[in-house]
Design an enzyme around this catalytic site. Structure first.
Site, short mmCIF file in Angstrom:
data_model
loop_
_atom_site.label_atom_id
_atom_site.label_comp_id
_atom_site.label_asym_id
_atom_site.label_seq_id
_atom_site.Cartn_x
_atom_site.Cartn_y
_atom_site.Cartn_z
CG ASP A 13 -2.08 0.93 1.11
OD1 ASP A 13 -2.40 1.35 -0.03
OD2 ASP A 13 -2.67 1.28 2.15
NE ARG A 26 -4.27 7.13 -6.85
CZ ARG A 26 -4.12 6.74 -5.58
NH1 ARG A 26 -3.86 7.63 -4.65
NH2 ARG A 26 -4.28 5.48 -5.25
CB SER A 58 -8.43 -5.62 -3.73
OG SER A 58 -9.07 -4.37 -3.88
CG ASN A 61 -7.72 -2.08 -5.43
OD1 ASN A 61 -6.77 -2.83 -5.22
ND2 ASN A 61 -8.11 -1.18 -4.53
CD1 TRP A 62 -12.27 -5.38 -9.73
CD2 TRP A 62 -11.41 -4.62 -11.67
NE1 TRP A 62 -11.48 -6.37 -10.28
CE2 TRP A 62 -10.96 -5.94 -11.45
CE3 TRP A 62 -11.01 -3.93 -12.82
CZ2 TRP A 62 -10.11 -6.60 -12.35
CZ3 TRP A 62 -10.17 -4.59 -13.71
CH2 TRP A 62 -9.74 -5.90 -13.48
NE ARG A 178 -2.90 -1.49 4.34
CZ ARG A 178 -4.12 -1.55 3.87
NH1 ARG A 178 -4.90 -2.54 4.24
NH2 ARG A 178 -4.58 -0.62 3.06
NE ARG A 184 -8.08 0.49 5.44
CZ ARG A 184 -7.70 1.75 5.44
NH1 ARG A 184 -7.88 2.49 6.51
NH2 ARG A 184 -7.13 2.29 4.38
CB SER A 186 -7.54 -4.01 2.71
OG SER A 186 -7.38 -2.77 3.35
C1 IPE Z 1 -5.18 -2.95 -0.49
O1 IPE Z 1 -4.90 -1.60 -0.59
C2 IPE Z 1 -5.16 -3.62 -1.83
C3 IPE Z 1 -3.87 -3.72 -2.49
C4 IPE Z 1 -2.72 -3.39 -1.96
C5 IPE Z 1 -3.89 -4.26 -3.83
P1 IPE Z 1 -6.04 -0.49 -0.74
O2 IPE Z 1 -5.38 0.83 -0.75
O3 IPE Z 1 -6.92 -0.81 -1.90
O4 IPE Z 1 -6.89 -0.73 0.59
P2 IPE Z 1 -7.85 0.23 1.40
O5 IPE Z 1 -8.85 0.76 0.41
O6 IPE Z 1 -6.99 1.30 1.97
O7 IPE Z 1 -8.45 -0.63 2.47
C1 IPE Z 2 -1.46 0.31 -3.39
O1 IPE Z 2 -1.26 1.68 -3.38
C2 IPE Z 2 -1.65 -0.23 -4.79
C3 IPE Z 2 -3.01 -0.71 -5.08
C4 IPE Z 2 -4.00 -0.72 -4.24
C5 IPE Z 2 -3.27 -1.20 -6.43
P1 IPE Z 2 -2.48 2.71 -3.37
O2 IPE Z 2 -2.83 3.02 -4.77
O3 IPE Z 2 -3.59 2.19 -2.53
O4 IPE Z 2 -1.82 3.97 -2.70
P2 IPE Z 2 -2.48 4.94 -1.62
O5 IPE Z 2 -3.02 4.09 -0.53
O6 IPE Z 2 -3.55 5.69 -2.33
O7 IPE Z 2 -1.34 5.80 -1.19
MG MG Z 3 -4.13 2.38 -0.59
#
Ligand code: IPE
Ligand code: IPE
Ligand code: MG
Length: 222
Positions: A13, A26, A58, A61-62, A178, A184, A186
């Site tokens: 993350d 990003r 995840s 994430n979609w 994490r 979390r 997640s």
């Molecule tokens: C968890 O990270 C999923 C991945 C690292 C692929 P997210 O950034 O999507 O999780 P939340 O939304 O903070 O719980």
């Molecule tokens: C984790 O980084 C990658 C994925 C969830 C695919 P994030 O994209 O969630 O990065 P933050 O949490 O917004 O910093």
């Molecule tokens: Mg994240």
């Protein structure tokens, strides 16, 4: 199942925040995150890690902006294309997520192909198993396992339920990492982390390095 196997799982993350702090989009954070993963795979394969499982994308994430999702998909194609490197490090690649031929699966064909090819082309390697969770969510995995179990003639036991997980051969997770300061889970490996230690770090995934990896592994020895 051999419980002497060392299984490290990572919720990668903080890519977005890493980029934001640098005034970058990003997507640049995700690119840096993919490179960090390549480094960690190499480092882990040279340590006593038997299984490394990483959360790439995840089921939740979609809903992210389309351009960001497209970029992340492209990075997975790149990741699964690192065959030469994986073979040099004797790493066998593996994948967990919603099965391609089942309702709900959202993995596009070109990523499916990259996943299949990577699995085939590294299948003879005997070292660390790298499992990439893509289009993965623990609730989907467990719900599917419950449906399969109920429709089979098997008795409802934890062992039988476990046999229906996406990859029943994954050993229990010893340490769950994490990054980026969130504490979390997640929806990651809820069944498999039953007895895992948890290593939370403030560092975002693109900055996660072998020193952090050693600290996470050290937690499993306490
Ligand atoms: C968890 O990270 C999923 C991945 C690292 C692929 P997210 O950034 O999507 O999780 P939340 O939304 O903070 O719980
Ligand atoms: C984790 O980084 C990658 C994925 C969830 C695919 P994030 O994209 O969630 O990065 P933050 O949490 O917004 O910093
Ligand atoms: Mg994240």
């Amino acid at each position: 199942m051999n419980s002497n196997l060392l299984h490290v799982a990572c919720i990668m993350d903080g890519n977005g925040r890493w980029a934001g702090k640098r005034g970058l989009p990003r997507t640049a954070g995700h690119t840096a995150g993919e490179e960090s993963l390549a480094d960690i795979v190499r480092a882990a394969s040279k340590r006593e890690v038997d299984y490394l499982t990483v959360f790439g994308f995840s089921t939740e994430n979609w809903v992210r902006p389309r351009a960001e999702v497209r970029h992340i998909l492209g990075l997975h194609k790149k990741l699964f294309g690192r065959i030469k490197e994986l073979n040099e490090n004797n790493v066998r690649i593996n994948w967990i997520g919603r099965p391609f031929d089942e309702p709900g699966s959202r993995t596009p064909l070109y990523v499916q192909r990259a996943i299949r090819k990577a699995i085939d082309d590294t299948s003879k390697n005997t070292g660390m198993v790298l499992t990439v969770a893509f289009d993965y969510g623990s609730r989907s995995e467990l719900t599917r396992a419950a449906v399969k179990l109920v429709t089979s003639d098997q008795e409802l036991t934890p062992t039988n339920l476990q046999s229906w997980l996406y990859d029943a051969s994954l050993p229990p997770v010893d340490v769950l990492v994490r990054t980026s300061g969130e504490s979390r889970i997640s929806n990651f490996l809820l069944w498999q982390i039953k007895s895992a230690k948890i290593y939370f770090t403030e560092r975002p995934w693109p900055d996660f390095d072998d020193v952090d990896l050693d600290a996470a592994i050290a937690l499993t020895k306490i």
